[in-house]
Scaffold this motif. Structure first.
Motif, PDB file in Angstrom:
ATOM      1  N   MET A  67       1.010  -1.071  -0.149  1.00  0.00           N
ATOM      2  CA  MET A  67      -0.076  -0.163   0.086  1.00  0.00           C
ATOM      3  C   MET A  67       0.842   1.304   0.005  1.00  0.00           C
ATOM      4  SD  MET A  67      -2.805  -1.147   2.522  1.00  0.00           S
ATOM      5  CE  MET A  67      -2.309  -2.519   2.813  1.00  0.00           C
ATOM      6  N   ALA A  68       1.426   1.478  -0.930  1.00  0.00           N
ATOM      7  CA  ALA A  68       2.355   2.521  -1.089  1.00  0.00           C
ATOM      8  C   ALA A  68       2.114   3.580  -1.859  1.00  0.00           C
ATOM      9  CB  ALA A  68       3.801   1.906  -1.887  1.00  0.00           C
ATOM     10  N   GLU A 124     -12.830  -1.992   1.468  1.00  0.00           N
ATOM     11  CA  GLU A 124     -11.557  -2.129   1.922  1.00  0.00           C
ATOM     12  C   GLU A 124     -11.591  -3.355   2.749  1.00  0.00           C
ATOM     13  OE1 GLU A 124     -10.524   0.750   5.043  1.00  0.00           O
ATOM     14  OE2 GLU A 124      -8.420  -0.194   5.502  1.00  0.00           O
ATOM     15  N   PHE A 125     -12.866  -3.670   3.591  1.00  0.00           N
ATOM     16  CA  PHE A 125     -12.810  -4.853   4.228  1.00  0.00           C
ATOM     17  C   PHE A 125     -12.846  -6.146   3.446  1.00  0.00           C
ATOM     18  CE2 PHE A 125     -15.682  -7.975   6.201  1.00  0.00           C
ATOM     19  CZ  PHE A 125     -15.094  -8.328   7.610  1.00  0.00           C
ATOM     20  N   ILE A 126     -13.595  -5.898   2.135  1.00  0.00           N
ATOM     21  CA  ILE A 126     -13.500  -7.061   1.172  1.00  0.00           C
ATOM     22  C   ILE A 126     -11.924  -7.468   0.825  1.00  0.00           C
ATOM     23  CG2 ILE A 126     -13.995  -8.030  -1.162  1.00  0.00           C
ATOM     24  CD1 ILE A 126     -16.365  -6.365  -0.794  1.00  0.00           C
ATOM     25  N   GLY A 127     -11.272  -6.228   0.804  1.00  0.00           N
ATOM     26  CA  GLY A 127      -9.811  -6.320   0.405  1.00  0.00           C
ATOM     27  C   GLY A 127      -8.864  -7.129   1.469  1.00  0.00           C
ATOM     28  N   TYR A 128      -9.553  -6.833   2.656  1.00  0.00           N
ATOM     29  CA  TYR A 128      -8.470  -7.281   3.692  1.00  0.00           C
ATOM     30  C   TYR A 128      -8.878  -8.724   3.983  1.00  0.00           C
ATOM     31  CZ  TYR A 128      -7.675  -8.248   8.890  1.00  0.00           C
ATOM     32  OH  TYR A 128      -7.260  -8.604   9.891  1.00  0.00           O
ATOM     33  N   LYS A 129     -10.069  -9.160   3.818  1.00  0.00           N
ATOM     34  CA  LYS A 129     -10.801 -10.339   3.940  1.00  0.00           C
ATOM     35  C   LYS A 129     -10.147 -11.398   2.965  1.00  0.00           C
ATOM     36  CE  LYS A 129     -12.756 -11.305   7.728  1.00  0.00           C
ATOM     37  NZ  LYS A 129     -12.405 -12.579   8.438  1.00  0.00           N
ATOM     38  N   THR A 130     -10.183 -10.865   1.696  1.00  0.00           N
ATOM     39  CA  THR A 130      -9.570 -11.858   0.487  1.00  0.00           C
ATOM     40  C   THR A 130      -8.281 -11.609   0.425  1.00  0.00           C
ATOM     41  OG1 THR A 130     -10.179 -10.018  -1.010  1.00  0.00           O
ATOM     42  CG2 THR A 130     -11.928 -11.561  -0.548  1.00  0.00           C
ATOM     43  N   ARG A 171      -6.315  -5.211  -5.118  1.00  0.00           N
ATOM     44  CA  ARG A 171      -7.074  -4.305  -6.021  1.00  0.00           C
ATOM     45  C   ARG A 171      -8.234  -3.744  -5.170  1.00  0.00           C
ATOM     46  NH1 ARG A 171      -9.984  -6.850 -10.456  1.00  0.00           N
ATOM     47  NH2 ARG A 171     -10.541  -8.614  -8.927  1.00  0.00           N
ATOM     48  N   TYR A 172      -8.795  -4.468  -4.405  1.00  0.00           N
ATOM     49  CA  TYR A 172      -9.986  -3.702  -3.593  1.00  0.00           C
ATOM     50  C   TYR A 172      -9.522  -2.705  -2.728  1.00  0.00           C
ATOM     51  CZ  TYR A 172     -13.187  -7.349  -5.187  1.00  0.00           C
ATOM     52  OH  TYR A 172     -13.971  -8.078  -6.062  1.00  0.00           O
ATOM     53  N   ASP A 173      -8.393  -2.970  -1.990  1.00  0.00           N
ATOM     54  CA  ASP A 173      -7.657  -2.030  -1.166  1.00  0.00           C
ATOM     55  C   ASP A 173      -7.372  -0.901  -1.932  1.00  0.00           C
ATOM     56  OD1 ASP A 173      -6.560  -1.810   1.681  1.00  0.00           O
ATOM     57  OD2 ASP A 173      -4.849  -1.036   0.463  1.00  0.00           O
ATOM     58  N   GLN A 174      -6.730  -0.987  -3.129  1.00  0.00           N
ATOM     59  CA  GLN A 174      -6.394   0.164  -3.852  1.00  0.00           C
ATOM     60  C   GLN A 174      -7.699   1.007  -4.078  1.00  0.00           C
ATOM     61  OE1 GLN A 174      -4.541  -0.647  -7.261  1.00  0.00           O
ATOM     62  NE2 GLN A 174      -3.744   1.340  -8.030  1.00  0.00           N
ATOM     63  N   LEU A 175      -8.753   0.086  -4.688  1.00  0.00           N
ATOM     64  CA  LEU A 175      -9.893   0.891  -5.230  1.00  0.00           C
ATOM     65  C   LEU A 175     -10.481   1.779  -3.958  1.00  0.00           C
ATOM     66  CD1 LEU A 175     -11.861   1.167  -7.333  1.00  0.00           C
ATOM     67  CD2 LEU A 175     -13.131  -0.968  -6.313  1.00  0.00           C
ATOM     68  N   ALA A 176     -10.486   1.093  -2.816  1.00  0.00           N
ATOM     69  CA  ALA A 176     -11.152   1.926  -1.595  1.00  0.00           C
ATOM     70  C   ALA A 176     -10.449   3.234  -1.286  1.00  0.00           C
ATOM     71  CB  ALA A 176     -11.319   1.051  -0.421  1.00  0.00           C
ATOM     72  N   TYR A 177      -9.165   2.902  -1.597  1.00  0.00           N
ATOM     73  CA  TYR A 177      -7.942   4.179  -1.415  1.00  0.00           C
ATOM     74  C   TYR A 177      -8.339   5.215  -2.492  1.00  0.00           C
ATOM     75  CZ  TYR A 177      -4.188   7.056  -0.912  1.00  0.00           C
ATOM     76  OH  TYR A 177      -3.407   8.258  -0.639  1.00  0.00           O
ATOM     77  N   HIS A 196      -2.389  -0.489  11.431  1.00  0.00           N
ATOM     78  CA  HIS A 196      -2.538  -2.017  11.492  1.00  0.00           C
ATOM     79  C   HIS A 196      -3.951  -1.962  10.615  1.00  0.00           C
ATOM     80  CE1 HIS A 196      -4.088  -5.870  12.498  1.00  0.00           C
ATOM     81  NE2 HIS A 196      -3.019  -6.339  12.249  1.00  0.00           N
ATOM     82  N   PRO A 197      -4.162  -2.935   9.670  1.00  0.00           N
ATOM     83  CA  PRO A 197      -5.365  -3.058   8.804  1.00  0.00           C
ATOM     84  C   PRO A 197      -6.663  -2.714   9.787  1.00  0.00           C
ATOM     85  CG  PRO A 197      -3.881  -4.459   8.047  1.00  0.00           C
ATOM     86  CD  PRO A 197      -3.026  -4.058   9.126  1.00  0.00           C
ATOM     87  N   VAL A 198      -6.484  -3.593  10.869  1.00  0.00           N
ATOM     88  CA  VAL A 198      -7.829  -3.648  11.640  1.00  0.00           C
ATOM     89  C   VAL A 198      -8.118  -2.220  12.312  1.00  0.00           C
ATOM     90  CG1 VAL A 198      -8.734  -4.693  13.700  1.00  0.00           C
ATOM     91  CG2 VAL A 198      -7.571  -6.049  12.163  1.00  0.00           C
ATOM     92  N   THR A 199      -6.884  -1.509  12.708  1.00  0.00           N
ATOM     93  CA  THR A 199      -6.936  -0.300  13.257  1.00  0.00           C
ATOM     94  C   THR A 199      -7.462   0.652  12.308  1.00  0.00           C
ATOM     95  OG1 THR A 199      -5.040  -0.613  14.102  1.00  0.00           O
ATOM     96  CG2 THR A 199      -5.883   1.338  14.732  1.00  0.00           C
TER      97      THR A 199
END
Lengths: 270, 270, 588
Positions: free
Chosen positions: C1-2, C86-92, C96-102, C170-173
């Motif tokens: 996640m840079a 973001e949660f979907i990205g974290y779970k799976t 790509r999901y994380d980037q999309l959420a961002y 941390h992702p959860v935080t």
């Protein structure tokens, strides 16, 4: 850049399309109702003419009522009401009946219809007593001859909310003017109870309640009407009405005390 | 709905299926078919405003269908490009170039040359009658009044026939010019009026009215229409100035006799 | 996640841009509170209205309020689905999901500043132009302003920590910060809703208009329905704007990777928008019921009287939304290998949508010339009269929703071939359920003509439940049926014709216009009252304008909104020039 311009033009085109749709439907402006000036010497026929304007305009009656339609809409058809009004409720003249239907619309429901008409002397319609007289004159003229004038006294006249403009700033002492009698009007007690003479309305007359009940019992009768019900009267009506009026939320302890004190002073002999 | 139009449309569409029309051509075919159906296929015809709106929606969805598939779209685009650029199509192209502005001009001309339309009022067709009217100085109570000669139908049929015959003469001397010799409202002068003269053969006119109602309408005519029937554009004269009471009752007998309807029975108020 | 390699100066600049505006809002609220406090001692006759030059006070406040509302909707909605993505990205574990959420979140920071400044502007304008009303509302709601300001502060804190903290916690935080951001956002909208719903259906006051019970004033008849309706509509609206952003970047992109990425972003945004759109009519229905419960007069003004034609315009808008949403799905099927199998169904789906659209847009009272009325034998057309009533329209909406759902189902199946043994039976069962649902919904619609109004109103509930249940059951069957399905070919993200992206713009514009229209009717249904039945509007603008005039104002508002959005897209594009697209990996 070319894409941006294309997108921009597209946005404008779509918005204009919807504007066009907005212009295709009927265009009508709705102006707030005017308060109509009423001269005191109007004849019943002139009054009926003014009433007609109120029925169609400020009174918003025709939103729900029809006049002379083949099939009634939401509420009963008013065609020929002037002829029927006198026969609707036994003991009621046509003026009484029409007045009741306007001030207390849900006291009598024409069979086959659901209640739901608002009190026309209260906001949002908020007709003045004079305007209501004009409406009655007009209703009489539908199938009959108008008889009321502005001098006709109606039972419910006077309770119309007078505050037209902004509510007064907070802090004013409530119920200061008018004494305890005004409270009985304010909380609509007089709709069901007589205070000055024997005889029952919906509830028993209170003209002699001070000699029948102690202060404590009066207190109970107001705060918990179903605890003891006067013989011959059905329970539940008063508590339901007061709850619906939000009486218990509105009344202050001082007002309640004033009312109980006043009731206790009514001994029936004056 | 008109079954014939629907049937023809269905047959044409079915026939085109066998011709293996290209997908591009189906879109205008469906557009035309919808238009023909909306304009000619529905009885009574739809108002223009509705047809315009429906065709707008149909155009949108046909455009969507047209452009959803890239192949169809490029085929259509290719066809248009060929039509515009190919030398073979010079003459048809010239025709289109002339026809398009001409069509727009024709529509503009038609819209501009339309006869002016009067504004539309919601008008009560059968207003409630008053309880009482004054006929040549005599008071007649409409809720109670009945045709004095109706009873003769049973008690003295010969006398009854005489009254009907008299009514016929009166009708053809006075009423026929507007209400027509078949009593269908198609008299010589009928088409100059709005509202149209009443069609007595229609089951929604005299068949659902009482005789006293007819008496009122004939005696008082258009000028006697009550408020809710405004605007009073009705050309019906007030016949009380020309006919006697007996004349009117006789002509009413004739109206029912000729059309075969029975007058609506008296009913007590509610 | 840079991806958040923003230079520190710019980050600080952003922060420096947003926070002062939040302060501005705080200041505005204080002005307003102070103004209210003064009122008690004032003796002189206060000014009731002031005039705004040229366009008049009402139009000025109207436009600013609507803009504020649109930006607010966007700012509150984006964190909701950003968090879910973001949660979907974290779970799976799919980057790509994380980037999309961002990427969605990146749209927020500038929008937040815009929302705050528009809010401050609105507050100032209201106090300057409508002092009488605002004094009264201040008396009623004085105590709710402080939590509002506090929440606004928290919103700023959470929003910026959510945005700038991407990849640093941390992702959860980080997810928890996102959750807090959403809760605060919901709190803000609930408080603001209390103010404006009170003006429609005032409660908790006595006959003279004095406050009796603050909680009742807040929890008035339509407070909760408006809250829910707005939350759902916000998600829908936010999704459509995010999809429009994807479309814009798609059209502007030069590399296949970028195109693939933004195609996908547009698809996800649109998916969110349409999913939220499906339950929206039901929420609206609840709102309508509560308005009727409060006052039949108000209900009739809305549905049968003054505003009945407005709902025909609304029908055109919503019908277009459904049409465009389906269109996008159908065009999208072209990038899925194997979806050709389903092309032939498109025309039937389209026919169903068109028919429902026609029924829904049929007005109850017709515009007809004298000749036409004569031919119809009155103002009512025997066939259209049948279609113009509630029974028919409810049925049409329900079928419309079902059809859109089928479109999506076909899209989902595009490149999949079930491998389970009971695939045939499963298909049959699904088909049977659909057939039953359609027949039952239509039956209830027709049955509605033969019963009393009281019963008829209640019939819409089983209709809605049938549709919802159908969608749930069919989805469940589908999920199991296509477990371990054979994939016929990849989804070729980015291979989309430009017109599909214009469909996304179309949806976003239509949403914005619908919001403008509904915002108008929410406010306009009070007619000549500021606070319904309590305080009259005595200004020159007290009349209700024609719908054409309203349409003009809405269009101007929508165009201003999209100009602002263009600026936001441009600003957001500046920050992401360096990093975007590079992370794209073709999907399986």
């Amino acid at each position: 850049m070319r894409t941006t311009i294309k997108i921009f033009l597209f946005t404008v085109a779509v918005s204009l399309f919807y504007t066009y749709v907005g212009h295709m439907v009927p265009q009508k402006e709705f102006h707030p109702p005017m308060t109509i000036e009423l001269r005191a010497d109007l004849t019943p026929a002139e009054l009926a003419e003014i009433g007609r304007q109120i029925v169609a305009g400020k009174g918003t009656c025709l939103t729900c009522h029809t006049i002379g339609a083949d099939k009634p809409g939401r509420f009963p058809d008013l065609g020929g009401i002037g002829a029927r009004a006198a026969h609707r409720k036994p003991g009621y003249s046509d003026v009484d009946y029409l007045a009741e239907s306007l001030y207390r619309p849900n006291a009598y429901i024409v069979p086959g219809f659901a209640p739901g008409m608002p009190q026309v002397n209260k906001p949002p319609i908020g007709l003045t007593d004079q305007e209501i007289l004009a409406v009655i004159a007009y209703l009489q003229s539908l199938g009959g001859t108008p008889t009321v004038t502005l001098k006709t006294k109606l039972k419910w006249a006077g309770e119309t909310a007078t505050q037209e403009t902004a509510p007064a700033p907070a802090g004013g002492t409530e119920g200061a003017g008018g004494g305890p009698q005004a409270l009985f009007t304010k909380y609509l007690c007089t709709t069901c109870h007589k205070l000055d003479a024997p005889g029952k309305l919906v509830g028993p007359s209170l003209y002699d309640v001070g000699s029948r009940l102690s202060k404590g019992e009066i207190y109970e009768a107001i705060m918990d009407p179903d605890a003891t019900v006067a013989p011959g009267f059905p329970p539940g009506i008063m508590s339901a009405t007061l709850k619906a009026n939000k009486f218990y939320q509105k009344v202050t302890p001082a007002e309640l005390k004033a009312m109980v004190d006043y009731l206790a002073s009514l001994k029936g002999d004056k | 709905m008109k079954p014939l139009v629907v049937l023809i449309l269905a047959l044409v569409l079915l026939g085109l299926r066998f011709l293996r029309l290209s997908r591009v051509l189906w879109v205008p075919v469906w557009w035309l078919a919808s238009y023909v159906f909306l304009v000619y296929g529905i009885e009574p015809p739809l108002p223009r405003s509705i047809i315009l709106m429906f065709m707008g929606i149909i155009t949108l969805s046909l455009l969507a269908y047209f452009s959803v598939d890239s192949q169809t779209l490029s085929a259509a685009w290719g066809a248009i490009v060929r039509f515009v650029t190919d030398r073979r199509y010079t003459i048809p192209l010239a025709m289109v170039v002339v026809a398009l502005p001409a069509a727009v001009g024709w529509v503009a001309y038609r819209n501009a040359s339309k006869a002016p339309n009067p504004p539309l009022f919601g008008r009560t067709i059968h207003p409630p009658p008053p309880i009482e009217i004054t006929f040549k100085g005599k008071k007649i109570n409409l809720t109670e009044a009945d045709n004095p000669f109706r009873a003769l139908e049973k008690s003295d049929p010969d006398k009854f026939r005489q009254h009907v015959a008299r009514g016929r003469v009166i009708y053809f001397q006075n009423c026929v010019f507007c209400h027509g010799d078949n009593l269908n409202g198609e008299g010589l002068f009928a088409h100059g009026f709005d509202p149209l003269p009443a069609n007595f053969a229609d089951p929604t006119t005299i068949a659902m009215l009482q005789e006293s109602y007819l008496f009122w309408r004939i005696a008082k005519g258009g000028p006697g229409l009550p408020e809710e029937s405004a605007p009073w554009a009705s050309a019906m004269p007030a016949w009380e100035k020309f006919l006697s009471e007996e004349d009117i009752w006789d002509v009413i007998l004739f109206l029912y006799d000729y059309t075969g309807y029975r007058p609506r029975a008296k009913e007590s108020l509610e | 996640m840079a991806n958040c390699e923003l230079p520190a100066e710019r980050r600080r600049a952003c922060l420096g841009f947003g926070l002062p505006l939040a302060f501005l809002l705080l200041a505005a609220s204080l002005v307003l509170a102070a103004n209210g406090a003064q009122e008690g001692g004032a003796v002189t006759k206060a000014v009731e209205y002031r005039h705004f030059p040229v366009i008049g006070s009402r139009v000025a406040v109207w436009i600013i309020a609507q803009l504020h509302l649109m930006f607010g909707a966007f700012v509150l909605a984006v964190p909701m689905f950003a968090l879910i993505i973001e949660f979907i990205g974290y779970k799976t574990g799919d980057k790509r999901y994380d980037q999309l959420a961002y990427e969605f979140t990146r749209l927020l920071s500038v929008s937040f500043s815009f929302t705050a400044s528009l809010g401050a502007l609105l507050t100032f304008m209201l106090f300057i132009l409508y002092p009488k009303v605002m004094n009264y509302l201040t008396q009623i709601f004085s105590w709710t302003f402080f939590p509002y300001v506090l929440l606004f502060f928290l919103e700023a804190v959470f929003l910026y920590s959510y945005y700038y903290g991407w990849g640093k916690f941390h992702p959860v935080t980080h997810l928890l910060i996102g959750l807090a951001l959403n809760l605060v956002g919901i709190g803000i909208i609930f408080i603001a809703d209390a103010w404006l719903t009170f003006m429609n259906t005032p409660r908790g006051i006595d006959q003279a208009g004095h406050l009796v019970n603050l909680w009742e004033a807040i929890n008035n008849y339509i407070w909760m329905p408006i809250n829910i309706h707005r939350l759902i509509a916000n998600i829908s609206f936010g999704g459509s704007i995010a999809a429009a952003y994807g479309a814009y970047r798609f059209l502007a992109s030069s590399t296949p990777e970028e195109r693939a990425h933004y195609d996908w972003m547009g698809y996800v945004g649109n998916f969110i928008a349409i999913s939220a759109l499906l339950p929206l009519p039901f929420a609206g229905y609840w709102l309508g019921t509560e308005i009727y419960a409060y006052s039949q007069t108000l209900g009739v003004v809305l549905m049968g009287g003054t505003f009945s034609w407005l709902f025909i315009i609304q029908a055109v808008l919503i019908g277009n939304l459904f049409l465009a949403a389906n269109y996008y799905l159908w065009v999208s099927m072209q990038r899925i290998e194997g979806a050709e199998r389903y092309y032939r169904f498109i025309k039937y789906l389209l026919a169903s949508i068109t028919l429902c659209f026609l029924v829904w847009a049929t007005p109850h009272s017709l515009v007809a010339t004298v000749q036409e009325a004569r031919a119809m034998g009155g103002q009512h057309h025997p066939i259209l009269g049948v279609l113009g009533v509630m029974s028919a329209k409810n049925t049409a909406v329900n079928i419309l929703i079902l059809t859109t759902y089928i479109s999506f189902l076909l899209y989902r199946r595009g490149n999949k071939e079930p491998t389970v043994s009971w695939a045939r039976t499963g298909n049959l069962i699904q088909f049977a359920i659909f057939a039953f649902a359609v027949v039952f919904v239509i039956f209830l619609g027709v049955y509605g003509y033969f019963v009393e109004a009281k019963v008829r109103i209640r019939l819409s509930v089983p209709q809605v439940l049938t549709v919802l249940l159908t969608m749930i059951v069919v989805t469940l069957i589908d999920v199991f049926m296509f477990k371990n399905a054979r994939i016929k070919g990849p989804i070729r993200w980015g291979e989309m014709p430009a017109r599909s992206q214009y469909a996304l713009f179309f949806i976003a514009i239509t949403f914005a216009w619908t919001m403008g229209l509904m915002g108008y009717v929410r406010s306009g249904m009070r007619q000549h009252w500021h606070v319904y039945n309590v305080m009259k509007d005595t200004s020159p603008d007290a009349y209700t304008p024609t719908l054409g005039f309203a349409a003009n104002v809405i269009t101007i508002t929508v165009l201003i909104f999209f100009s602002f959005i263009a600026v936001i897209f441009w600003l957001t594009g500046l920050t992401s020039k360096k990093s975007s697209g590079a992370k794209w990996e073709a999907s399986a």
